[in-house]
Design an enzyme around this catalytic site. Structure first.
Site, PDB file in Angstrom:
ATOM      1  N   LYS A   1       0.811  -1.229   0.000  1.00 34.67           N
ATOM      2  CA  LYS A   1       0.000   0.000   0.000  1.00 34.67           C
ATOM      3  C   LYS A   1       0.847   1.284   0.000  1.00 34.67           C
ATOM      4  O   LYS A   1       0.505   2.251  -0.670  1.00 34.67           O
ATOM      5  CB  LYS A   1      -0.950   0.013   1.201  1.00 34.67           C
ATOM      6  CG  LYS A   1      -2.065  -1.032   1.090  1.00 34.67           C
ATOM      7  CD  LYS A   1      -2.993  -0.926   2.275  1.00 34.67           C
ATOM      8  CE  LYS A   1      -4.078  -1.974   2.214  1.00 34.67           C
ATOM      9  NZ  LYS A   1      -5.073  -1.817   3.284  1.00 34.67           N
TER      10      LYS A   1
ATOM     11  N   ASP B   1     -10.013   2.660   2.707  1.00 36.71           N
ATOM     12  CA  ASP B   1     -10.154   1.989   4.011  1.00 36.71           C
ATOM     13  C   ASP B   1     -10.894   2.864   5.025  1.00 36.71           C
ATOM     14  O   ASP B   1     -11.685   2.365   5.832  1.00 36.71           O
ATOM     15  CB  ASP B   1      -8.774   1.614   4.590  1.00 36.71           C
ATOM     16  CG  ASP B   1      -8.146   0.449   3.850  1.00 36.71           C
ATOM     17  OD1 ASP B   1      -8.891  -0.375   3.287  1.00 36.71           O
ATOM     18  OD2 ASP B   1      -6.903   0.358   3.830  1.00 36.71           O
TER      19      ASP B   1
ATOM     20  N   ALA C   1      -0.500   1.494  15.848  1.00 34.16           N
ATOM     21  CA  ALA C   1      -0.079   2.700  15.119  1.00 34.16           C
ATOM     22  C   ALA C   1       0.586   2.327  13.789  1.00 34.16           C
ATOM     23  O   ALA C   1       1.531   2.967  13.358  1.00 34.16           O
ATOM     24  CB  ALA C   1       0.867   3.522  15.987  1.00 34.16           C
TER      25      ALA C   1
ATOM     26  N   THR D   1       4.986  -0.015  20.519  1.00 35.96           N
ATOM     27  CA  THR D   1       6.173   0.826  20.328  1.00 35.96           C
ATOM     28  C   THR D   1       5.733   2.289  20.391  1.00 35.96           C
ATOM     29  O   THR D   1       5.125   2.808  19.452  1.00 35.96           O
ATOM     30  CB  THR D   1       6.814   0.527  18.947  1.00 35.96           C
ATOM     31  OG1 THR D   1       6.963  -0.891  18.824  1.00 35.96           O
ATOM     32  CG2 THR D   1       8.147   1.214  18.782  1.00 35.96           C
TER      33      THR D   1
HETATM   34  P1  ATR Z   1      -0.725  -2.605   9.359  1.00 35.83           P
HETATM   35  O1  ATR Z   1      -0.196  -1.815   8.209  1.00 35.83           O
HETATM   36  O2  ATR Z   1      -1.605  -3.747   8.950  1.00 35.83           O
HETATM   37  O3  ATR Z   1      -1.361  -1.774  10.442  1.00 35.83           O
HETATM   38  P2  ATR Z   1       1.847  -2.797  10.693  1.00 35.83           P
HETATM   39  O4  ATR Z   1       2.269  -1.493  10.145  1.00 35.83           O
HETATM   40  O5  ATR Z   1       2.834  -3.898  10.718  1.00 35.83           O
HETATM   41  O6  ATR Z   1       0.576  -3.369   9.965  1.00 35.83           O
HETATM   42  O7  ATR Z   1       1.302  -2.574  12.193  1.00 35.83           O
HETATM   43  C1  ATR Z   1       0.907  -3.601  12.998  1.00 35.83           C
HETATM   44  C2  ATR Z   1       0.420  -3.037  14.332  1.00 35.83           C
HETATM   45  O8  ATR Z   1       0.194  -4.131  15.219  1.00 35.83           O
HETATM   46  C3  ATR Z   1       1.448  -2.152  15.019  1.00 35.83           C
HETATM   47  O9  ATR Z   1       0.760  -1.185  15.783  1.00 35.83           O
HETATM   48  C4  ATR Z   1       2.176  -3.148  15.921  1.00 35.83           C
HETATM   49  O10 ATR Z   1       2.808  -2.578  17.038  1.00 35.83           O
HETATM   50  P3  ATR Z   1       4.361  -2.110  16.933  1.00 35.83           P
HETATM   51  O11 ATR Z   1       4.352  -0.789  16.238  1.00 35.83           O
HETATM   52  O12 ATR Z   1       4.825  -2.046  18.325  1.00 35.83           O
HETATM   53  O13 ATR Z   1       5.062  -3.188  16.124  1.00 35.83           O
HETATM   54  C5  ATR Z   1       0.990  -3.971  16.383  1.00 35.83           C
HETATM   55  N1  ATR Z   1       1.386  -5.286  16.908  1.00 35.83           N
HETATM   56  C6  ATR Z   1       1.779  -6.352  16.192  1.00 35.83           C
HETATM   57  N2  ATR Z   1       2.040  -7.398  17.026  1.00 35.83           N
HETATM   58  C7  ATR Z   1       1.790  -6.961  18.289  1.00 35.83           C
HETATM   59  C8  ATR Z   1       1.849  -7.562  19.586  1.00 35.83           C
HETATM   60  N3  ATR Z   1       2.226  -8.817  19.744  1.00 35.83           N
HETATM   61  N4  ATR Z   1       1.514  -6.815  20.654  1.00 35.83           N
HETATM   62  C9  ATR Z   1       1.137  -5.520  20.504  1.00 35.83           C
HETATM   63  N5  ATR Z   1       1.051  -4.900  19.302  1.00 35.83           N
HETATM   64  C10 ATR Z   1       1.366  -5.605  18.208  1.00 35.83           C
END
Ligand code: ATR
Length: 287
Positions: free
Chosen positions: A68, A105, A130, A155
């Site tokens: 994307k 979206d 985020a 994060t």
């Molecule tokens: P997308 O574009 O689908 O939103 P992404 O950019 O990889 O995918 O984001 C995934 C989100 O899920 C992020 O907010 C991520 O948190 P981090 O920024 O800390 O990586 C969150 N996420 C994924 N696995 C997680 C977990 N086990 N616990 C908490 N947050 C998680």
């Protein structure tokens, strides 16, 4: 002879995408001669794929993970919502043959809540996550007048970055204090990938970290994950007696805008579509 319009969804991997089933349902329902196919494209091949769309005879298509953001960088004519979110999921050629991009979206997110929880627009929202999906949700909430949006991400730095980008309504907070904010929210949205079936999360992560017992009794809880339809997050909210809205309607509604561009009709999101897609999904999982 007029060309039969054709469209695609490109991603990597792509086998799990429900988009072909949705668009083919509408093609069939509205008796339109057209096609919609999934195409697996790697990140390395994505630029040449985009540059060959006209040659391949496409009217346009969708792009999904992980393309994307790359699509946004490659397509010159993007609309306001795409520019705000910094990612696109829908492409089309205009009459002059110029490729355009949009992000539908955010539209899908609000239509799903409008369908299943009319009057959902209130004061304070809590958004968890985020990443890319969170950006579309934040855009929607701002558009629909939310005054305060608490943004929590594992994060913290990513939440801070989004708060700076989206402005003063967004207040970033620490992951470990998530439960301190539950009681403030009129709407709670999960945008993280926790809860996605077959995703690389362990059992502990699948259990929602949220304590819904602190929530307002009239809060609306929604998850943008729809595989499974009832995520651990939604299950837990439902057990706490709260109003929930699952995420598949967002997928249906975001698809309508692309369909209209390529095939000329704005399709309806109906109960029949929902039940057809959910039934075929369940059958395929059983086999
Ligand atoms: P997308 O574009 O689908 O939103 P992404 O950019 O990889 O995918 O984001 C995934 C989100 O899920 C992020 O907010 C991520 O948190 P981090 O920024 O800390 O990586 C969150 N996420 C994924 N696995 C997680 C977990 N086990 N616990 C908490 N947050 C998680």
């Amino acid at each position: 002879m007029a060309r039969i319009p054709k469209a695609f969804v490109a991603g990597y991997p792509i086998y799990h995408s429900l988009s072909p089933k949705i668009h083919r349902y509408w093609l069939n329902f509205y008796r339109i001669s057209g096609s919609y196919d999934s195409i697996e494209v790697t990140t390395e091949d994505f630029p040449s794929f985009i540059h060959s769309l006209k040659e391949l005879g496409f009217a346009g298509g969708n792009v999904t993970l992980p393309h994307k953001e790359q699509a946004y960088a490659l397509v010159k004519k993007c609309d306001e919502v795409a520019n705000y979110i910094g990612a696109i999921n829908t492409l089309w050629f205009d009459n002059g043959g110029i490729l355009h991009g949009s992000n539908t979206d955010a539209y899908g997110f609000v239509c799903n809540l409008d369908d299943f929880s009319p009057g959902w627009e209130k004061e304070t929202a809590l958004v968890i996550g985020a990443g890319g999906a969170s950006r579309a949700v934040l855009f929607s909430l701002k558009e629909r007048g939310y005054q305060q949006i608490i943004l929590i991400n594992r994060t913290r730095a990513r939440a801070d970055r989004l708060a700076r980008h989206f402005g003063q309504q967004i207040v970033a907070a620490d992951w470990q204090y998530i439960n301190d904010h539950i009681g403030e929210a009129d709407l709670i949205v999960n945008t993280t990938s926790i809860g996605i079936e077959n995703h690389n999360h362990n059992a502990k992560e699948q259990e929602s970290v949220i304590n819904f017992s602190m929530a307002k009794s009239d809060v609306v809880v929604t998850d943008i994950v729809y595989t499974p339809l009832m995520t651990p997050f939604l299950n837990q909210a439902q057990k706490a007696g709260l109003k929930i809205v699952d995420g598949i309607g967002m997928l249906f509604h975001q698809a309508t805008l692309g369909f209209e561009r390529w095939f000329g009709i704005k399709p309806q999101v109906t109960k029949a579509l929902r039940s057809q897609i959910l039934t075929t999904e369940m059958k395929e999982k059983e086999t």
